[in-house]
Design a protein around this motif. Structure first.
Motif, PDB file in Angstrom:
ATOM      1  N   VAL A  66       0.836  -1.204   0.000  1.00  0.00           N
ATOM      2  CA  VAL A  66       0.000   0.000   0.000  1.00  0.00           C
ATOM      3  C   VAL A  66       0.875   1.259   0.000  1.00  0.00           C
ATOM      4  O   VAL A  66       0.543   2.250  -0.645  1.00  0.00           O
ATOM      5  CB  VAL A  66      -0.955  -0.004   1.211  1.00  0.00           C
ATOM      6  N   GLY A  67       1.994   1.215   0.691  1.00  0.00           N
ATOM      7  CA  GLY A  67       2.901   2.359   0.713  1.00  0.00           C
ATOM      8  C   GLY A  67       3.443   2.707  -0.655  1.00  0.00           C
ATOM      9  O   GLY A  67       3.846   3.847  -0.903  1.00  0.00           O
ATOM     10  N   GLY A  68       3.431   1.756  -1.564  1.00  0.00           N
ATOM     11  CA  GLY A  68       3.900   1.992  -2.915  1.00  0.00           C
ATOM     12  C   GLY A  68       2.826   2.498  -3.867  1.00  0.00           C
ATOM     13  O   GLY A  68       3.108   2.767  -5.030  1.00  0.00           O
ATOM     14  N   TRP A  69       1.591   2.620  -3.379  1.00  0.00           N
ATOM     15  CA  TRP A  69       0.525   3.123  -4.230  1.00  0.00           C
ATOM     16  C   TRP A  69       0.839   4.555  -4.646  1.00  0.00           C
ATOM     17  O   TRP A  69       1.219   5.391  -3.821  1.00  0.00           O
ATOM     18  CB  TRP A  69      -0.817   3.120  -3.512  1.00  0.00           C
ATOM     19  N   ILE A  70       0.646   4.854  -5.894  1.00  0.00           N
ATOM     20  CA  ILE A  70       0.889   6.202  -6.406  1.00  0.00           C
ATOM     21  C   ILE A  70      -0.214   7.160  -5.964  1.00  0.00           C
ATOM     22  O   ILE A  70       0.042   8.317  -5.669  1.00  0.00           O
ATOM     23  CB  ILE A  70       0.995   6.162  -7.949  1.00  0.00           C
ATOM     24  N   ASN A  71      -1.430   6.664  -5.871  1.00  0.00           N
ATOM     25  CA  ASN A  71      -2.587   7.489  -5.530  1.00  0.00           C
ATOM     26  C   ASN A  71      -2.616   7.768  -4.025  1.00  0.00           C
ATOM     27  O   ASN A  71      -3.028   6.916  -3.232  1.00  0.00           O
ATOM     28  CB  ASN A  71      -3.865   6.785  -5.989  1.00  0.00           C
ATOM     29  N   GLN A  72      -2.193   8.959  -3.625  1.00  0.00           N
ATOM     30  CA  GLN A  72      -2.156   9.354  -2.214  1.00  0.00           C
ATOM     31  C   GLN A  72      -3.556   9.350  -1.599  1.00  0.00           C
ATOM     32  O   GLN A  72      -3.730   8.974  -0.444  1.00  0.00           O
ATOM     33  CB  GLN A  72      -1.527  10.740  -2.063  1.00  0.00           C
ATOM     34  N   ASP A  73      -4.565   9.750  -2.374  1.00  0.00           N
ATOM     35  CA  ASP A  73      -5.938   9.768  -1.861  1.00  0.00           C
ATOM     36  C   ASP A  73      -6.406   8.363  -1.492  1.00  0.00           C
ATOM     37  O   ASP A  73      -7.087   8.173  -0.489  1.00  0.00           O
ATOM     38  CB  ASP A  73      -6.898  10.383  -2.882  1.00  0.00           C
ATOM     39  N   ALA A  74      -6.051   7.367  -2.298  1.00  0.00           N
ATOM     40  CA  ALA A  74      -6.431   5.984  -2.007  1.00  0.00           C
ATOM     41  C   ALA A  74      -5.744   5.500  -0.737  1.00  0.00           C
ATOM     42  O   ALA A  74      -6.362   4.820   0.089  1.00  0.00           O
ATOM     43  CB  ALA A  74      -6.081   5.072  -3.182  1.00  0.00           C
ATOM     44  N   ARG A  75      -4.474   5.855  -0.553  1.00  0.00           N
ATOM     45  CA  ARG A  75      -3.765   5.476   0.685  1.00  0.00           C
ATOM     46  C   ARG A  75      -4.415   6.126   1.890  1.00  0.00           C
ATOM     47  O   ARG A  75      -4.644   5.476   2.912  1.00  0.00           O
ATOM     48  CB  ARG A  75      -2.294   5.883   0.610  1.00  0.00           C
ATOM     49  N   ASP A  76      -4.724   7.416   1.773  1.00  0.00           N
ATOM     50  CA  ASP A  76      -5.360   8.131   2.884  1.00  0.00           C
ATOM     51  C   ASP A  76      -6.718   7.535   3.224  1.00  0.00           C
ATOM     52  O   ASP A  76      -7.078   7.398   4.395  1.00  0.00           O
ATOM     53  CB  ASP A  76      -5.514   9.609   2.549  1.00  0.00           C
ATOM     54  N   GLU A  77      -7.469   7.160   2.191  1.00  0.00           N
ATOM     55  CA  GLU A  77      -8.787   6.573   2.404  1.00  0.00           C
ATOM     56  C   GLU A  77      -8.676   5.237   3.150  1.00  0.00           C
ATOM     57  O   GLU A  77      -9.447   4.960   4.070  1.00  0.00           O
ATOM     58  CB  GLU A  77      -9.495   6.382   1.069  1.00  0.00           C
ATOM     59  N   LEU A  78      -7.695   4.422   2.772  1.00  0.00           N
ATOM     60  CA  LEU A  78      -7.503   3.141   3.453  1.00  0.00           C
ATOM     61  C   LEU A  78      -7.119   3.350   4.910  1.00  0.00           C
ATOM     62  O   LEU A  78      -7.637   2.686   5.812  1.00  0.00           O
ATOM     63  CB  LEU A  78      -6.442   2.309   2.740  1.00  0.00           C
ATOM     64  N   VAL A  79      -6.235   4.305   5.162  1.00  0.00           N
ATOM     65  CA  VAL A  79      -5.833   4.601   6.545  1.00  0.00           C
ATOM     66  C   VAL A  79      -7.037   5.050   7.359  1.00  0.00           C
ATOM     67  O   VAL A  79      -7.229   4.616   8.496  1.00  0.00           O
ATOM     68  CB  VAL A  79      -4.717   5.662   6.564  1.00  0.00           C
ATOM     69  N   GLU A  80      -7.877   5.894   6.779  1.00  0.00           N
ATOM     70  CA  GLU A  80      -9.078   6.342   7.494  1.00  0.00           C
ATOM     71  C   GLU A  80     -10.031   5.186   7.754  1.00  0.00           C
ATOM     72  O   GLU A  80     -10.611   5.085   8.831  1.00  0.00           O
ATOM     73  CB  GLU A  80      -9.772   7.441   6.703  1.00  0.00           C
ATOM     74  N   LEU A  81     -10.197   4.295   6.770  1.00  0.00           N
ATOM     75  CA  LEU A  81     -11.087   3.147   6.956  1.00  0.00           C
ATOM     76  C   LEU A  81     -10.603   2.225   8.060  1.00  0.00           C
ATOM     77  O   LEU A  81     -11.393   1.611   8.767  1.00  0.00           O
ATOM     78  CB  LEU A  81     -11.217   2.356   5.653  1.00  0.00           C
ATOM     79  N   LEU A  82      -9.298   2.130   8.228  1.00  0.00           N
ATOM     80  CA  LEU A  82      -8.755   1.249   9.252  1.00  0.00           C
ATOM     81  C   LEU A  82      -8.662   1.909  10.618  1.00  0.00           C
ATOM     82  O   LEU A  82      -8.998   1.304  11.634  1.00  0.00           O
ATOM     83  CB  LEU A  82      -7.361   0.754   8.833  1.00  0.00           C
ATOM     84  N   PHE A  83      -8.215   3.174  10.683  1.00  0.00           N
ATOM     85  CA  PHE A  83      -7.853   3.768  11.964  1.00  0.00           C
ATOM     86  C   PHE A  83      -8.780   4.862  12.470  1.00  0.00           C
ATOM     87  O   PHE A  83      -8.665   5.264  13.620  1.00  0.00           O
ATOM     88  CB  PHE A  83      -6.417   4.310  11.881  1.00  0.00           C
ATOM     89  N   ASP A  84      -9.704   5.355  11.677  1.00  0.00           N
ATOM     90  CA  ASP A  84     -10.604   6.410  12.124  1.00  0.00           C
ATOM     91  C   ASP A  84     -11.584   5.848  13.153  1.00  0.00           C
ATOM     92  O   ASP A  84     -12.231   4.834  12.919  1.00  0.00           O
ATOM     93  CB  ASP A  84     -11.362   7.001  10.933  1.00  0.00           C
ATOM     94  N   GLN A  85     -11.700   6.526  14.299  1.00  0.00           N
ATOM     95  CA  GLN A  85     -12.547   6.050  15.399  1.00  0.00           C
ATOM     96  C   GLN A  85     -14.040   6.155  15.091  1.00  0.00           C
ATOM     97  O   GLN A  85     -14.836   5.387  15.601  1.00  0.00           O
ATOM     98  CB  GLN A  85     -12.237   6.843  16.667  1.00  0.00           C
ATOM     99  N   ASP A  86     -14.423   7.135  14.257  1.00  0.00           N
ATOM    100  CA  ASP A  86     -15.849   7.359  14.004  1.00  0.00           C
ATOM    101  C   ASP A  86     -16.353   6.708  12.727  1.00  0.00           C
ATOM    102  O   ASP A  86     -17.463   6.191  12.691  1.00  0.00           O
ATOM    103  CB  ASP A  86     -16.134   8.867  13.931  1.00  0.00           C
TER     104      ASP A  86
END
Length: 100
Positions: A66-86
């Motif tokens: 995932v760290g190698g993904w070119i699309n920063q928005d897709a990486r950010d979205e995955l991080v939010e889906l995993l770690f966002d409390q709400d």
């Protein structure tokens, strides 16, 4: 801040979670740690012997990919889906192998 999560992201997260669970099950069976004996685990509020301090994931192989993904928005979205409390799973612990 209110996050909007697309239906595709929910589907991708569902697929990712199933794959990770399947890999964990395969690893458990391969290690000979799967037992046929049933056990009862009390997780009610009256159970004070053990408490969860955190819950999370291992970033072993998939995080490197995932760290190698070119699309920063897709990486950010995955991080939010995993770690966002709400709006995500609310994971609050991550383990990463630094090659030791």
């Amino acid at each position: 801040m209110r996050l909007r999560i697309s239906q595709n992201s929910v589907v991708r997260l569902g697929i990712l979670s199933r794959v990770l669970c399947l890999l964990g099950l395969i690893g458990t069976v391969a290690a000979g740690q799967l037992h046929a004996q049933a056990i009862n685990i009390d997780t009610g509020p009256q159970s004070r012997e053990r408490q969860f301090e955190a819950w999370g994931t291992s970033l072993a192989w998939w995080a490197n990919s995932v760290g190698g993904w070119i699309n920063q928005d897709a990486r950010d979205e995955l991080v939010e889906l995993l770690f966002d409390q709400d709006n995500g799973l609310g994971l609050n612990y991550a383990r990463y192998n630094i090659g030791g």
